[in-house]
Design a protein around this motif. Structure first.
Motif, PDB file in Angstrom:
ATOM      1  N   GLU A 155      42.891  49.843  38.342  1.00  0.00           N
ATOM      2  CA  GLU A 155      42.269  48.641  38.892  1.00  0.00           C
ATOM      3  C   GLU A 155      42.996  48.137  40.124  1.00  0.00           C
ATOM      4  O   GLU A 155      42.402  47.544  41.006  1.00  0.00           O
ATOM      5  N   GLN A 160      38.155  41.848  43.859  1.00  0.00           N
ATOM      6  CA  GLN A 160      36.828  41.344  43.554  1.00  0.00           C
ATOM      7  C   GLN A 160      36.070  41.031  44.839  1.00  0.00           C
ATOM      8  O   GLN A 160      36.654  40.617  45.835  1.00  0.00           O
ATOM      9  N   HIS A 162      34.322  38.592  45.594  1.00  0.00           N
ATOM     10  CA  HIS A 162      34.523  37.207  46.020  1.00  0.00           C
ATOM     11  C   HIS A 162      35.751  37.090  46.927  1.00  0.00           C
ATOM     12  O   HIS A 162      35.718  36.407  47.951  1.00  0.00           O
ATOM     13  N   GLU A 195      30.876  45.027  42.573  1.00  0.00           N
ATOM     14  CA  GLU A 195      31.655  43.913  42.013  1.00  0.00           C
ATOM     15  C   GLU A 195      33.116  43.947  42.455  1.00  0.00           C
ATOM     16  O   GLU A 195      33.764  42.907  42.533  1.00  0.00           O
ATOM     17  N   THR A 196      33.628  45.133  42.739  1.00  0.00           N
ATOM     18  CA  THR A 196      34.963  45.228  43.322  1.00  0.00           C
ATOM     19  C   THR A 196      34.905  46.145  44.537  1.00  0.00           C
ATOM     20  O   THR A 196      34.047  47.018  44.632  1.00  0.00           O
ATOM     21  N   ILE A 475      36.877  40.801  34.862  1.00  0.00           N
ATOM     22  CA  ILE A 475      37.163  41.939  35.741  1.00  0.00           C
ATOM     23  C   ILE A 475      38.657  42.049  36.027  1.00  0.00           C
ATOM     24  O   ILE A 475      39.305  41.085  36.432  1.00  0.00           O
ATOM     25  N   PRO A 505      32.027  35.373  39.541  1.00  0.00           N
ATOM     26  CA  PRO A 505      32.468  36.621  40.160  1.00  0.00           C
ATOM     27  C   PRO A 505      33.601  37.325  39.416  1.00  0.00           C
ATOM     28  O   PRO A 505      33.842  38.510  39.642  1.00  0.00           O
ATOM     29  N   GLN A 506      34.288  36.620  38.531  1.00  0.00           N
ATOM     30  CA  GLN A 506      35.315  37.270  37.718  1.00  0.00           C
ATOM     31  C   GLN A 506      34.724  37.944  36.493  1.00  0.00           C
ATOM     32  O   GLN A 506      35.372  38.752  35.841  1.00  0.00           O
TER      33      GLN A 506
END
Ligand code: DGT
Ligand code: CA
Ligand code: CA
Ligand code: ZN
Length: 573
Positions: A155, A160, A162, A195-196, A475, A505-506
């Motif tokens: 990860e 993210q 956002h 999303e990421t 996330i 967004p998380q």
């Protein structure tokens, strides 16, 4: 280079973590967490607010003290308090808090007993089986630490969407200020609204003989210039985010945009189609032999290979090519289709704003309705409502609704699904509401079988409308709980229940794949922000982005209906 909201919230979050590890007063810790959350949920840039001399203490969770600290960060780019803290407690301990299963007490124990200061130390100690010997830790914990570490490694490099937006926006503004720049677009996964995002791929068209590269590499937020050329440069920003800038000729901009938007798999599939027609596609255009025959727009590229235009959100080589061949692409839902929000909190539970303020904000967004869904009593931490308090909120909403014109507050609740699958409030109070979001907040680690039947059982309750944040994932922090989502969706479709796509967004919970699954199962979704403050209502767009990636059209989304139709639709038989 203005300080971004994520910079401020990150500092507050680190302070909270380090204070917590030190064993500071929990109220103090919470104050910083609340402040971080508050700054994260602002729809506007915090630096602008400071510069405009706005009163920050009007923000939720921000008092005089925090307001002063925000100003310090905006003005100096740092906070002395954090430096002091890091002098006492190793800064990296903060990162350990992101490992699932490690709270402040455990991080402290690991530090004090085994001298673990970093993720690396943690990995070594776990591999050497030293952690299981500590008081309060076991073999199981050690195992889950190792798993979590492996996940964190994957990860780590992705941020993210956002946050990516907050890094990209000022940079794009900066580049636009250069007189040679004629066009500018952020392509890559950013444009596909993933999303990421791994890195930013910026494309530009420049006036003849004007180079923007020098200007790009001296951008204030640049930490390192990786490479610098005439048509391509790569830099790393201070946040660690990599940015590629490519200058493309105007004549082939569409081809370049298509190429660098990706995904790679989509590009390969499109190029295969081109080969069959004796064409060649690259980042400069579509060619027959040496002759460029198209490439000014993306539409031209798709035309040449006999495909309808494919929206960036669909470009994952996951069926979109086949659909475009046969003109079966879905008409995707758009933000403008959304008529109201179905999950929001007020001061009555753990929201920051009053009922009236939330309603005003929803009206400002042009909505026709807002479901107010405060927590139920089981979530004591969030000051969840019991039947009596909910009853009083219902009365308040009834009164307020009488005064509203062309807008309706939906009386709702986010009711907890208890471990045995029953709901946290009795039927006679649930009956008085318009809508109920049902969510899991406790007992997250039940077996897949138990967790699934817990939810299936809950859906048997005739007052169950929407499954809130269906998998519970956060996330980069927390995998969702183990559930058989396919079975849940099928049962939901049969019994008239709906799935939330939580737009935070998380969370973005459902994923794009889950949305496809929803489409196939015939269950409709509710895109809802779960807003805990006025500003967060604006995060709807992240939910819509995600739904689009999951092929959802307006008909798949219940809050594209007007209020009357919505209420008819959710009524259980
Ligand atoms: P990310 O950055 O990991 O979130 O994902 P992307 O999709 O932005 O990937 P990135 O930055 O490596 O590359 C940007 C786009 O450039 C990618 O979506 C498609 C295109 N691209 C990159 N490498 C290749 C390649 O080897 N072949 C093809 N056809 N396209 C590529
Ligand atoms: Ca990228
Ligand atoms: Ca890239
Ligand atoms: Zn909620």
């Amino acid at each position: 280079m203005p300080v971004q909201n994520v910079d401020v919230s990150e500092i507050f979050r680190r302070i909270a973590n380090l204070l917590e590890i030190e064993g500071a007063n929990p109220f103090r810790v919470r104050a910083y967490r609340n402040a971080a959350r508050s700054v994260d949920s602002l729809p506007r840039n915090i630096s602008e607010m400071v510069e405009a001399g706005e009163d920050l203490t009007e923000l939720p969770g921000v008092g005089k003290d925090i307001a002063g600290k925000i100003s310090e960060i905006v003005n100096t780019g740092a906070l002395k308090q954090l430096k002091d803290l890091e002098g006492r407690t190793p800064a990296e301990l903060d990162k350990l808090m992101n490992i699932s299963g490690l709270g402040p007490r455990r991080v402290k124990a690991l530090y004090m007993n085994l001298g673990i200061k970093s993720l690396e130390d943690l990995k070594t100690a776990a591999e050497e089986q030293k952690i299981r010997e500590l008081n309060g830790f076991g073999e199981k914990t050690e195992q889950s630490i190792l798993e979590s570490l492996a996940g964190a490694e994957q990860e780590e490099q992705r941020i993210q969407l956002h946050e990516a937006e907050q890094r990209a926006a000022p940079l794009v503004e900066y580049l636009k200020d250069h007189e040679g720049v004629e066009r500018i677009t952020v392509a890559g996964s950013y444009r596909r609204r993933k999303e990421t995002v791994g890195d930013l791929d910026i494309l530009a068209v420049c006036k003849k003989n004007q180079s923007v590269m020098e200007y790009f590499t001296v951008y204030e937020d640049v930490q390192k210039v990786v490479s610098k050329g005439d048509t391509r440069s790569t830099v790393v920003l201070k946040s660690g985010l990599q940015v590629d800038l490519r200058v493309l000729p105007e004549a082939g901009y569409g081809a370049g945009l298509h190429y660098f938007t990706g995904s790679k798999a989509h590009n390969i599939a499109v190029r295969k189609k081109a080969v069959k027609r004796n064409l060649k596609i690259n980042e400069y255009g579509v060619y027959r032999g040496d002759e460029r025959i198209a490439g000014k727009t993306e539409q031209e590229v798709y035309d040449q290979v006999g495909l309808a235009y494919i929206e960036p959100e669909l470009r994952e080589d996951d069926g979109e090519i086949e659909a475009a061949e046969t003109d079966n692409l879905p008409a995707l839902a758009a933000l403008e289709d959304i008529r109201g929000d179905l999950h929001s909190h007020t001061k009555a539970s753990d929201g920051h704003d009053t009922l009236e303020d939330m309603v005003q904000a929803a009206q400002n967004l042009g909505y026709e309705y807002l479901a107010v869904t405060d927590h139920s009593k089981r979530v004591a931490m969030a000051n969840g409502l019991d039947a009596g308090r909910l009853e009083r909120q219902i009365e308040r909403i009834n009164k307020l609704n009488e005064k509203l014109d062309g807008f309706r507050i939906l009386k709702g609740v986010e009711v907890d699904i208890l471990e045995d699958g029953s709901l946290d409030l009795d039927d006679d109070i649930l009956e008085k509401l318009d809508i109920r979001v049902c969510s899991i907040h406790y007992n997250l680690s039940l077996s897949r079988e138990k967790q699934t039947s817990r939810i299936l059982k809950a859906m048997e309750n005739p007052y169950f409308n929407i499954l809130g944040h269906p998998t519970g994932r956060i996330i980069g922090q927390r995998k969702g709980y183990e559930i058989d989502l396919e079975k849940i969706m099928k049962t939901a479709a049969e019994s008239g229940c709906f799935m939330e796509l939580n737009a935070d967004p998380q969370r973005l919970d459902l994923t794009d794949t889950h949305c496809r699954m929803a489409g196939e199962s015939g269950v409709k979704i509710a895109i809802a922000t779960d807003a805990h403050s006025r500003g967060s209502l604006e995060f709807m767009r992240f939910g819509v982005n995600q739904a689009r990636r999951g092929w959802m059209g307006p008909e798949n989304v219940i809050n594209t209906r007007n209020c009357e139709d919505l209420l008819k639709l959710i009524k259980r038989r």
